[in-house]
Design a protein around this motif. Sequence first.
Motif, PDB file in Angstrom:
ATOM      1  N   ILE A   1     137.952 -70.092 -23.357  1.00  0.00           N
ATOM      2  CA  ILE A   1     138.844 -70.447 -22.516  1.00  0.00           C
ATOM      3  C   ILE A   1     139.327 -69.954 -21.682  1.00  0.00           C
ATOM      4  CG2 ILE A   1     140.093 -71.644 -23.596  1.00  0.00           C
ATOM      5  CD1 ILE A   1     139.491 -72.966 -20.727  1.00  0.00           C
TER       6      ILE A   1
ATOM      7  N   GLU B   1     126.288 -71.209 -25.471  1.00  0.00           N
ATOM      8  CA  GLU B   1     126.812 -69.597 -25.744  1.00  0.00           C
ATOM      9  C   GLU B   1     126.981 -68.032 -24.552  1.00  0.00           C
ATOM     10  OE1 GLU B   1     128.834 -68.635 -30.086  1.00  0.00           O
ATOM     11  OE2 GLU B   1     130.032 -67.308 -29.316  1.00  0.00           O
TER      12      GLU B   1
ATOM     13  N   ASP C   1     123.998 -79.217 -30.666  1.00  0.00           N
ATOM     14  CA  ASP C   1     124.581 -79.018 -31.848  1.00  0.00           C
ATOM     15  C   ASP C   1     124.983 -77.415 -32.105  1.00  0.00           C
ATOM     16  OD1 ASP C   1     121.940 -78.566 -31.625  1.00  0.00           O
ATOM     17  OD2 ASP C   1     120.955 -80.337 -33.366  1.00  0.00           O
ATOM     18  N   ALA C   2     124.631 -77.270 -33.497  1.00  0.00           N
ATOM     19  CA  ALA C   2     125.009 -76.267 -34.087  1.00  0.00           C
ATOM     20  C   ALA C   2     123.285 -75.796 -33.586  1.00  0.00           C
ATOM     21  CB  ALA C   2     125.555 -76.599 -35.879  1.00  0.00           C
TER      22      ALA C   2
ATOM     23  N   GLY D   1     133.138 -76.205 -29.820  1.00  0.00           N
ATOM     24  CA  GLY D   1     133.113 -74.887 -30.428  1.00  0.00           C
ATOM     25  C   GLY D   1     133.061 -73.427 -29.132  1.00  0.00           C
TER      26      GLY D   1
ATOM     27  N   SER E   1     128.368 -82.063 -30.032  1.00  0.00           N
ATOM     28  CA  SER E   1     129.477 -82.016 -32.252  1.00  0.00           C
ATOM     29  C   SER E   1     130.488 -81.013 -32.021  1.00  0.00           C
ATOM     30  CB  SER E   1     128.278 -81.576 -33.362  1.00  0.00           C
ATOM     31  OG  SER E   1     128.024 -80.261 -32.531  1.00  0.00           O
ATOM     32  N   SER E   2     130.937 -80.190 -32.583  1.00  0.00           N
ATOM     33  CA  SER E   2     131.906 -79.205 -33.207  1.00  0.00           C
ATOM     34  C   SER E   2     131.234 -78.263 -32.632  1.00  0.00           C
ATOM     35  CB  SER E   2     133.059 -79.293 -34.102  1.00  0.00           C
ATOM     36  OG  SER E   2     132.345 -79.071 -35.413  1.00  0.00           O
ATOM     37  N   ALA E   3     130.197 -77.415 -32.744  1.00  0.00           N
ATOM     38  CA  ALA E   3     129.807 -76.912 -32.755  1.00  0.00           C
ATOM     39  C   ALA E   3     129.757 -75.943 -31.114  1.00  0.00           C
ATOM     40  CB  ALA E   3     128.658 -76.471 -33.513  1.00  0.00           C
TER      41      ALA E   3
ATOM     42  N   PHE F   1     133.106 -73.878 -25.873  1.00  0.00           N
ATOM     43  CA  PHE F   1     134.693 -73.972 -24.751  1.00  0.00           C
ATOM     44  C   PHE F   1     135.529 -73.340 -25.508  1.00  0.00           C
ATOM     45  CE2 PHE F   1     132.194 -78.120 -23.802  1.00  0.00           C
ATOM     46  CZ  PHE F   1     131.993 -77.764 -22.623  1.00  0.00           C
ATOM     47  N   MET F   2     136.645 -73.760 -27.209  1.00  0.00           N
ATOM     48  CA  MET F   2     137.184 -72.943 -27.036  1.00  0.00           C
ATOM     49  C   MET F   2     137.332 -71.438 -27.380  1.00  0.00           C
ATOM     50  SD  MET F   2     137.824 -75.605 -30.433  1.00  0.00           S
ATOM     51  CE  MET F   2     139.124 -74.848 -30.891  1.00  0.00           C
ATOM     52  N   ALA F   3     135.828 -71.214 -27.279  1.00  0.00           N
ATOM     53  CA  ALA F   3     135.508 -69.580 -27.251  1.00  0.00           C
ATOM     54  C   ALA F   3     136.091 -68.834 -26.596  1.00  0.00           C
ATOM     55  CB  ALA F   3     134.672 -68.940 -27.814  1.00  0.00           C
TER      56      ALA F   3
END
Lengths: 117, 145
Positions: free
Chosen positions: A68, A32, A24-25, A62, A57-59, A64-66
């Motif tokens: 890739i 990370e 989570d956040a 995020g 959660s979206s944290a 993975f998105m940061a």
Amino acid sequence: MTNFKINFRESSNIQIIDLKGYLDAHTAPDFENAIQKIINNKQYNIIVNCKNLSYISSAGLGVFMAYIEEVRKNKGDIKITNMSSKIYNVFDILGFPLLYEIMNTEEDALKKFTKSI
Amino acid sequence: MDIVKSKSFPNEIIVESTTANLVVVRKFVTEAALRSGIDEDTTNRIVLAVDEACTNIIRHAYKNISSNPIEVCINQNKNKFEVVITDYGKPFDPNSVKKPDIKDNLKNYKKGGLGMFLMRSLVDEVDFRRDEGQKNVVRLIKYFN
């Protein structure tokens, strides 16, 4: 209270991250740092095994998105494996299955990597 | 008056605005939802929506400054399960948040903007209000069919 754990492994020069617990956040910065550590070592073939991941959660998404794009620019990939349906549903809501290689097992991901190396 | 308040369990908790407390809020909402007979899958969806709302409050309303209150209150009746989350931080305009473009986020190394979209996808209704000029109130509602 620690409710999230990360384990690092390596197989055939592919970096494997095992996630366990609740992402989570609060715990996303640990994940990370884990990805950043691998990238700093110029390793770009990464498998994230979610077998023991209980929550995301979206944290967490995020993270993975940061990374890739950076990984793919260096001819690598982040493949995600062994998700429970609970975890997959969250990825699915956000359309991640179209953009990430999500595989049933770690073996599948390893095979895919070794074919492309 | 059809609001049901449990006599043996509290229907509200107040936590400090730190991400370490997300686990506390999730546990509170999980137990309340399961106690009221909501199935596990729906409970998971409600809990994630609440987590996203609280994370937004910590990061944006309170700008990661801890020691501010987040109030989480549960109201339920035969038609719905409602979680009301209140903070006293910076005003929030939900219309300022666009639907995330995942491909664009990837290109620009962005990792935010997903929470609001997730919240709206996970429950039946999400309502934001600025009350009395000093508090933000988010209502997350799951209707029973």
